[in-house]
Design an enzyme around this catalytic site. Sequence first.
Site, PDB file in Angstrom:
ATOM      1  N   ASP A  65     103.479  91.882   3.891  1.00  0.00           N
ATOM      2  CA  ASP A  65     103.046  91.448   2.558  1.00  0.00           C
ATOM      3  C   ASP A  65     102.396  90.061   2.625  1.00  0.00           C
ATOM      4  O   ASP A  65     101.953  89.523   1.607  1.00  0.00           O
ATOM      5  CB  ASP A  65     104.194  91.518   1.537  1.00  0.00           C
ATOM      6  CG  ASP A  65     105.407  90.708   1.937  1.00  0.00           C
ATOM      7  OD1 ASP A  65     105.361  90.037   2.984  1.00  0.00           O
ATOM      8  OD2 ASP A  65     106.413  90.744   1.202  1.00  0.00           O
ATOM      9  N   SER A  66     102.259  89.520   3.858  1.00  0.00           N
ATOM     10  CA  SER A  66     101.419  88.329   4.045  1.00  0.00           C
ATOM     11  C   SER A  66      99.976  88.646   3.641  1.00  0.00           C
ATOM     12  O   SER A  66      99.163  87.742   3.477  1.00  0.00           O
ATOM     13  CB  SER A  66     101.465  87.866   5.504  1.00  0.00           C
ATOM     14  OG  SER A  66     101.232  88.951   6.380  1.00  0.00           O
ATOM     15  N   ASP A 104     105.800  96.673   5.081  1.00  0.00           N
ATOM     16  CA  ASP A 104     106.705  95.838   4.294  1.00  0.00           C
ATOM     17  C   ASP A 104     107.009  96.472   2.948  1.00  0.00           C
ATOM     18  O   ASP A 104     106.097  96.948   2.256  1.00  0.00           O
ATOM     19  CB  ASP A 104     106.011  94.483   4.021  1.00  0.00           C
ATOM     20  CG  ASP A 104     106.659  93.348   4.780  1.00  0.00           C
ATOM     21  OD1 ASP A 104     107.819  93.480   5.213  1.00  0.00           O
ATOM     22  OD2 ASP A 104     105.990  92.309   4.941  1.00  0.00           O
ATOM     23  N   LYS A 134     110.026  97.497   6.556  1.00  0.00           N
ATOM     24  CA  LYS A 134     110.708  96.206   6.754  1.00  0.00           C
ATOM     25  C   LYS A 134     111.144  95.691   5.391  1.00  0.00           C
ATOM     26  O   LYS A 134     110.426  95.842   4.397  1.00  0.00           O
ATOM     27  CB  LYS A 134     109.769  95.192   7.424  1.00  0.00           C
ATOM     28  CG  LYS A 134     110.406  93.796   7.553  1.00  0.00           C
ATOM     29  CD  LYS A 134     109.670  92.891   8.504  1.00  0.00           C
ATOM     30  CE  LYS A 134     108.497  92.148   7.895  1.00  0.00           C
ATOM     31  NZ  LYS A 134     108.834  91.312   6.714  1.00  0.00           N
ATOM     32  N   GLU A 136     113.545  92.266   3.480  1.00  0.00           N
ATOM     33  CA  GLU A 136     114.121  90.935   3.679  1.00  0.00           C
ATOM     34  C   GLU A 136     115.559  90.909   3.155  1.00  0.00           C
ATOM     35  O   GLU A 136     115.864  91.548   2.150  1.00  0.00           O
ATOM     36  CB  GLU A 136     113.284  89.887   2.935  1.00  0.00           C
ATOM     37  CG  GLU A 136     111.859  89.809   3.440  1.00  0.00           C
ATOM     38  CD  GLU A 136     111.016  88.777   2.686  1.00  0.00           C
ATOM     39  OE1 GLU A 136     111.552  88.076   1.801  1.00  0.00           O
ATOM     40  OE2 GLU A 136     109.813  88.681   2.990  1.00  0.00           O
ATOM     41  N   GLU A 203     112.455  84.371  10.976  1.00  0.00           N
ATOM     42  CA  GLU A 203     111.334  83.493  10.620  1.00  0.00           C
ATOM     43  C   GLU A 203     111.845  82.075  10.362  1.00  0.00           C
ATOM     44  O   GLU A 203     112.795  81.869   9.590  1.00  0.00           O
ATOM     45  CB  GLU A 203     110.619  84.044   9.368  1.00  0.00           C
ATOM     46  CG  GLU A 203     109.419  83.199   8.964  1.00  0.00           C
ATOM     47  CD  GLU A 203     108.454  83.897   8.011  1.00  0.00           C
ATOM     48  OE1 GLU A 203     108.673  85.077   7.672  1.00  0.00           O
ATOM     49  OE2 GLU A 203     107.476  83.245   7.603  1.00  0.00           O
TER      50      GLU A 203
HETATM   51  O1  KIV Z   1     104.414  89.700   5.845  1.00  0.00           O
HETATM   52  C1  KIV Z   1     104.404  89.350   7.030  1.00  0.00           C
HETATM   53  O2  KIV Z   1     103.359  89.234   7.664  1.00  0.00           O
HETATM   54  C2  KIV Z   1     105.680  89.082   7.663  1.00  0.00           C
HETATM   55  C3  KIV Z   1     105.653  88.441   9.013  1.00  0.00           C
HETATM   56  C4  KIV Z   1     105.206  87.047   8.911  1.00  0.00           C
HETATM   57  C5  KIV Z   1     106.957  88.576   9.698  1.00  0.00           C
HETATM   58  O3  KIV Z   1     106.695  89.363   7.104  1.00  0.00           O
END
Ligand code: KIV
Length: 296
Positions: A65-66, A104, A134, A136, A203
């Site tokens: 989600d970056s 994510d 993924k 959090e 992280e």
């Molecule tokens: O969203 C993302 O790119 C991430 C990584 C920085 C681990 O969660």
Amino acid sequence: MYRVGSLQGERSRLLARGVSVTRVTPGQLRQMKERGERIPVLTAYDYSMARLLDEAGVPVLLVGDSMGMVVLGHDSTIPVTLEDVIRATAAVRRGARRALVVADLPFMTYRVSDEEALRNAARLVQEGGAHAVKLEGGRSVAPLVRRLVDSGIPVMGHLGFTPQSILQLGGVRVQGRARAAAADLLHDARALDEAGVFALVLELVPTPLAGLISRHIAAPTIGIGAGPECDGEVQVVHDILGLYPDFVPRHTRQYARLGDTISAAVREYVADVQQRRFPTREHAADMDPTLLEGLE
Ligand code: KIV
């Protein structure tokens, strides 16, 4: 909708050309940890980049989600929607022949209820074609991780600085510096490991703590700003290639300055079009001009 048939078609075409394709699996990542082989991970958000990264041998692609910052231009991951990630994941899947594709779960898509979380994770897998998701969080999400894993969806955990909690954390900060916070992170990591995560992102965690966690859990740890003692490393692809114009995080290393290359190339293109150097006749089809006589 993700179609198994089209993948099988791609697989048989590749096999017919003698190209063997074996997909990286979550189990193989654990074996890599056991053998002491480091695991490089990069983010990807589109087809072309996914193809390049896959062909360069990156075993895991994270549709992170970056994308909220580096693709969509937001200042955090919070505005990213499930639809954003599904669409990007489907594109990455089309480009990734060998890499394991992890998607994510965005902000609040797995916190309202476990049922909603299961449905949303299933959409990433069914519609996006993700091989894993993924999310959090630590002990608070461990029961959900167990339910997802029991339902057949591999899960990657994410601890330390968790960008979806930026409002709570008050900014981008190293986590686990004090003894109590370090102990908390270790307990969270153990809970996720027991719940069945196949890998765990750490992280912005101090190096010695990241090393301690890595030695105490079976799942491989994938660091970002967590030093060299993790079992693998993840970076945002825009950061290592110099593609993100706003800033360069301290935890990255720039392997290229593609932003500069793009700017120079585009300036040349603009000048060529303005000065009538491009396109030329060779860039388009020709025809017998006599056929046009009398048409004006
Ligand atoms: O969203 C993302 O790119 C991430 C990584 C920085 C681990 O969660």
